[in-house]
Design a protein around this motif. Structure first.
Motif, mmCIF file in Angstrom:
data_model
loop_
_atom_site.group_PDB
_atom_site.id
_atom_site.type_symbol
_atom_site.label_atom_id
_atom_site.label_comp_id
_atom_site.label_asym_id
_atom_site.label_seq_id
_atom_site.Cartn_x
_atom_site.Cartn_y
_atom_site.Cartn_z
ATOM 1 N N PRO A 47 10.703 48.501 -11.082
ATOM 2 C CA PRO A 47 10.260 47.184 -11.561
ATOM 3 C C PRO A 47 10.265 47.081 -13.088
ATOM 4 C CG PRO A 47 8.644 48.122 -10.038
ATOM 5 C CD PRO A 47 9.713 49.136 -10.232
ATOM 6 N N GLU A 48 10.100 48.223 -13.771
ATOM 7 C CA GLU A 48 10.089 48.209 -15.234
ATOM 8 C C GLU A 48 11.410 47.712 -15.812
ATOM 9 O OE1 GLU A 48 7.102 50.971 -13.659
ATOM 10 O OE2 GLU A 48 9.275 50.908 -13.385
ATOM 11 N N VAL A 49 12.503 47.948 -15.098
ATOM 12 C CA VAL A 49 13.810 47.466 -15.558
ATOM 13 C C VAL A 49 13.816 45.947 -15.542
ATOM 14 C CG1 VAL A 49 16.289 47.412 -15.064
ATOM 15 C CG2 VAL A 49 15.012 49.552 -14.808
ATOM 16 N N TRP A 50 13.346 45.376 -14.441
ATOM 17 C CA TRP A 50 13.288 43.916 -14.350
ATOM 18 C C TRP A 50 12.362 43.348 -15.422
ATOM 19 C CZ3 TRP A 50 9.013 41.258 -11.537
ATOM 20 C CH2 TRP A 50 9.093 39.874 -11.679
ATOM 21 N N LEU A 51 11.188 43.956 -15.598
ATOM 22 C CA LEU A 51 10.246 43.457 -16.596
ATOM 23 C C LEU A 51 10.828 43.525 -18.002
ATOM 24 C CD1 LEU A 51 6.946 45.005 -15.178
ATOM 25 C CD2 LEU A 51 7.651 42.604 -15.141
ATOM 26 N N ALA A 52 11.523 44.611 -18.316
ATOM 27 C CA ALA A 52 12.132 44.758 -19.644
ATOM 28 C C ALA A 52 13.228 43.707 -19.861
ATOM 29 C CB ALA A 52 12.702 46.162 -19.814
ATOM 30 N N LEU A 53 14.053 43.483 -18.853
ATOM 31 C CA LEU A 53 15.096 42.457 -18.984
ATOM 32 C C LEU A 53 14.487 41.062 -19.079
ATOM 33 C CD1 LEU A 53 17.860 43.797 -16.598
ATOM 34 C CD2 LEU A 53 18.117 43.297 -19.036
ATOM 35 N N GLY A 54 13.432 40.814 -18.346
ATOM 36 C CA GLY A 54 12.752 39.521 -18.430
ATOM 37 C C GLY A 54 12.169 39.285 -19.814
ATOM 38 N N ARG A 55 11.531 40.327 -20.368
ATOM 39 C CA ARG A 55 10.990 40.216 -21.733
ATOM 40 C C ARG A 55 12.109 39.973 -22.731
ATOM 41 N NH1 ARG A 55 7.651 44.302 -20.365
ATOM 42 N NH2 ARG A 55 9.047 45.841 -21.259
ATOM 43 N N MET A 97 17.605 38.312 -13.454
ATOM 44 C CA MET A 97 17.515 37.836 -12.063
ATOM 45 C C MET A 97 18.093 38.872 -11.099
ATOM 46 S SD MET A 97 18.201 33.736 -12.361
ATOM 47 C CE MET A 97 19.694 33.820 -13.311
ATOM 48 N N PHE A 98 19.204 39.501 -11.489
ATOM 49 C CA PHE A 98 19.789 40.562 -10.665
ATOM 50 C C PHE A 98 18.802 41.725 -10.537
ATOM 51 C CE2 PHE A 98 21.792 44.744 -10.826
ATOM 52 C CZ PHE A 98 22.449 44.749 -9.612
#
Length: 127
Positions: free
Chosen positions: A74-82, A61-62
């Motif tokens: 955005p890839e950081v967020w996507l990786a953490l979401g996965r 979420m952060f």
């Protein structure tokens, strides 16, 4: 003069160190105690796995907020979401075995059931 390390960073380092210690102890425990530790680690409400899943979800979420602001790719967020989703799925898969682990871990070593035949190591998973 260097800045002191913030408390949350020190806390993360300490948790990491303690997880390493727990792993070392787990490898040396008798089976009944090892099962007790594993059951506590995998406890869906109060276990380490649930806590780590919650931490990664919070991090996701952060990262989403920071990616929307342009501060993170955005890839950081996507990786953490996965990672958050995968950890949640793993926790659900393991949750169905939590009662068995807790039950076996609470039995005295002398009364723990011994398998009558070797168990197959390949089991088909339901999805």
């Amino acid at each position: 003069m260097p800045h002191p390390m913030p408390y949350p960073v020190r806390l993360a380092d300490e948790i990491t160190r303690q997880l390493g210690q727990l792993s070392d102890h787990l490898s040396q425990l008798p089976p009944s105690q090892a099962v007790q530790v594993i059951a506590r680690v995998l406890d869906p409400d109060d276990g380490v796995l649930g806590g780590i899943t919650h931490l990664v979800t919070t991090g996701s979420m952060f990262a989403k907020d920071q990616a929307e602001r342009g501060a993170l790719p955005p890839e950081v967020w996507l990786a953490l979401g996965r990672a958050s989703n995968d950890l949640h799925d793993v926790a659900l898969d393991l949750d169905e075995h939590h009662d068995a682990l807790r039950r076996i871990g609470s039995m005295p070593a002398a009364t723990a059931p011994a398998p009558s035949a070797p168990a197959p190591l390949v089991v088909r998973r339901r999805r």
